[in-house]
Write a protein that holds these residues in place. Sequence first.
Motif, PDB file in Angstrom:
ATOM      1  N   ARG A  91      39.280  51.422   2.025  1.00 16.46           N
ATOM      2  CA  ARG A  91      38.586  52.171   0.616  1.00 16.46           C
ATOM      3  C   ARG A  91      39.042  51.190  -0.380  1.00 16.46           C
ATOM      4  O   ARG A  91      38.159  50.994  -1.450  1.00 16.46           O
ATOM      5  CB  ARG A  91      39.302  53.336   0.624  1.00 16.46           C
ATOM      6  CG  ARG A  91      38.654  54.530   1.372  1.00 16.46           C
ATOM      7  CD  ARG A  91      39.543  55.842   0.985  1.00 16.46           C
ATOM      8  NE  ARG A  91      40.718  56.069   1.415  1.00 16.46           N
ATOM      9  CZ  ARG A  91      41.357  56.527   2.494  1.00 16.46           C
ATOM     10  NH1 ARG A  91      40.468  56.905   3.362  1.00 16.46           N
ATOM     11  NH2 ARG A  91      42.740  56.696   2.427  1.00 16.46           N
ATOM     12  N   SER A 137      33.031  55.291  -8.476  1.00 16.50           N
ATOM     13  CA  SER A 137      33.087  55.058  -6.733  1.00 16.50           C
ATOM     14  C   SER A 137      32.074  55.697  -6.108  1.00 16.50           C
ATOM     15  O   SER A 137      31.416  56.770  -6.375  1.00 16.50           O
ATOM     16  CB  SER A 137      34.467  55.596  -6.423  1.00 16.50           C
ATOM     17  OG  SER A 137      34.808  55.094  -5.219  1.00 16.50           O
ATOM     18  N   LYS A 155      30.338  55.919  -1.667  1.00 16.42           N
ATOM     19  CA  LYS A 155      30.622  55.708   0.020  1.00 16.42           C
ATOM     20  C   LYS A 155      30.124  54.430   0.252  1.00 16.42           C
ATOM     21  O   LYS A 155      29.136  53.804  -0.529  1.00 16.42           O
ATOM     22  CB  LYS A 155      29.727  56.567   0.518  1.00 16.42           C
ATOM     23  CG  LYS A 155      30.452  57.981   0.542  1.00 16.42           C
ATOM     24  CD  LYS A 155      29.678  58.894   1.335  1.00 16.42           C
ATOM     25  CE  LYS A 155      29.474  58.833   2.833  1.00 16.42           C
ATOM     26  NZ  LYS A 155      28.689  59.774   3.482  1.00 16.42           N
ATOM     27  N   ARG A 156      30.574  53.662   1.437  1.00 18.54           N
ATOM     28  CA  ARG A 156      30.311  52.111   1.424  1.00 18.54           C
ATOM     29  C   ARG A 156      29.178  52.200   1.897  1.00 18.54           C
ATOM     30  O   ARG A 156      28.612  50.886   1.743  1.00 18.54           O
ATOM     31  CB  ARG A 156      31.317  51.715   2.423  1.00 18.54           C
ATOM     32  CG  ARG A 156      31.381  52.629   3.957  1.00 18.54           C
ATOM     33  CD  ARG A 156      32.252  52.114   4.645  1.00 18.54           C
ATOM     34  NE  ARG A 156      32.258  52.542   6.173  1.00 18.54           N
ATOM     35  CZ  ARG A 156      32.579  53.790   6.774  1.00 18.54           C
ATOM     36  NH1 ARG A 156      33.000  54.653   5.716  1.00 18.54           N
ATOM     37  NH2 ARG A 156      32.283  54.452   7.778  1.00 18.54           N
ATOM     38  N   GLY A 158      39.747  54.666  -5.422  1.00 16.24           N
ATOM     39  CA  GLY A 158      39.102  55.696  -4.289  1.00 16.24           C
ATOM     40  C   GLY A 158      39.210  57.250  -4.552  1.00 16.24           C
ATOM     41  O   GLY A 158      39.406  57.751  -5.586  1.00 16.24           O
ATOM     42  N   ARG A 203      36.427  48.418  -0.782  1.00 20.43           N
ATOM     43  CA  ARG A 203      35.405  48.974  -1.298  1.00 20.43           C
ATOM     44  C   ARG A 203      35.334  48.850  -2.636  1.00 20.43           C
ATOM     45  O   ARG A 203      34.394  48.599  -3.337  1.00 20.43           O
ATOM     46  CB  ARG A 203      34.881  50.220  -0.880  1.00 20.43           C
ATOM     47  CG  ARG A 203      33.785  50.915  -1.252  1.00 20.43           C
ATOM     48  CD  ARG A 203      32.434  50.151  -0.774  1.00 20.43           C
ATOM     49  NE  ARG A 203      31.357  50.800  -1.267  1.00 20.43           N
ATOM     50  CZ  ARG A 203      30.121  50.437  -1.210  1.00 20.43           C
ATOM     51  NH1 ARG A 203      29.895  49.083  -1.009  1.00 20.43           N
ATOM     52  NH2 ARG A 203      29.017  51.041  -1.636  1.00 20.43           N
TER      53      ARG A 203
END
Length: 551
Positions: free
Chosen positions: A458, A415, A417-418, A441, A461
Amino acid sequence: MGWSQKSVFVLEVDESVPATEGDSACIVGLHSRGSYSLSMGCIGSKCLSDAIRTLSALQTDASALEMQEQTRICPQLKLQAMRGFLERVGITAEDLDHLNIIHVAGTKGKGSTCAFTERILRGYGYRTGFNSSPHLVEVRERIRINGQPIGKELFTKYFWQVYRRLEDTKDTHGGMMPLCFPFLTALAFHVFIQEKVHISIILEVGIGGAYDCSNIIKRPWVCGIASLDIDHTEILGDTIAKIAWHKGGIFKPGVPAFTVQQPEDGLAVLRDRAELIRCPLRVCPELEDYQADCGPLYLGLAGKHQHFNASLALQLSHTWLQRRCLPESLTSTSVENAGLLQLTFFKPSPIMVKGLADTQWPGRTQILKHGAVTFFLDGAHTMRSIQACAAWFRETSAQHQKNARGRVARVLMFSIKRERDSAAMLKLLVPCHFDFAVFCGFACNAGEINHTVSAEDRLQRCLDMERSWHLHSSGWDNKGTQLLSEDSLLPLPEKKGDTLVFPCTQSALQWITQGREAAPLCDAAEIHVLTTGSLYLVGGVLKQFDPAFSK
């Protein structure tokens, strides 16, 4: 309060995510001589959770968000705002000139470099204070004394002291309060002063260097530039040369500076910045060059990329110690001595050798075993760091596989950050030949929830990352996504190479360790899980399974 002659201050300019996504990272300073006092007040029923909630609320403070927007347009305002925060806490920018500062910038490897440096200097008997970011599990990790996070009671006590001083003065400063990151840095300085930590204080702060809030420092003892990479392009630019210009902004006239081997265009910019600023700049040798004198060096941090960080740490600590013992030997460097210079080699002392070996930096090339599941943890979040992570995992996992008593399944747990290019990063991980990929997430502790990113964002994403993985992986038949809730396990796909999306870290870990039913995993004697992309994701694993974090 006076400062001991054994003071050393290590300052790192850092790209890592702040306490919550979207924060603008800044720094405050440190009182070096004389003293200042803050009213202790009555904490009353205020507890750690109250402090965390108050800290989180700073993320939505209107005046702070307005200042953040202004600094995006005019980054020089960040330095001006930070000077104001310093004064309100009782610290002036001039106080920083009396500290024995080691100032480190760079895109990746700063944390490891400073961890090596701190451990080496602590080995010489210096009591260290350590301010780092981001934290993995608890915000208290950001403020350490002799390598250990401060206790809950100390954190709570000092939190309210600093918060009340800033709150009491906000009306005379346009109602302005700092965002989360500058507040935490101010808190760290206050803790170190009150607790009489007078040795090395390591700060991972800000973005870039030239316009970073930490650059109010005028006379550090030594500067360092860790590895450069493409990151934060919206602020620093989209080329290594542009990014190098920002990093080189921490150079100061006459102050020795060191950098690791860099891309040619980046090194050229650093050299030009050093000449312009009149800063003597040297390139660190390969770690093997030291070994010729003292034998093989063992590093407490795994991965070949750590060799660069260890070499930089040796130069930083050696230069600091030289100045500590010979105060006049490294000062007043003339302009003729500026620019890129020939490096003077030295033989690492036994204390240095031991410091490198004893260095620990959680969440970076760390291995954590839980029954039949072995987690390979590395919070890599740039293209080059993902490449290094993949190389480390392939080599280390293969070594562990030799001792396995049956088939080993490989799982990617990812995972990020966008704003990161997850598709490009995932493409670099495909050659690791994972049997399964899990996207989830972050784990959020109470009071640290990001108010700017919704649960739906989230989840979306994670779904986007899953689609990118399928596009780069072979054998995808476009049958769609399977989503697991926290309370139920849905039927799982059976073919090799499939993926799952989880709403949070905890549910993903539950499936990996307890509820796995997928064909690639159910008959495996051991499972190797590479957890990477975000340090917060790595922190979720540590919180669940590492005794040091799960207490």
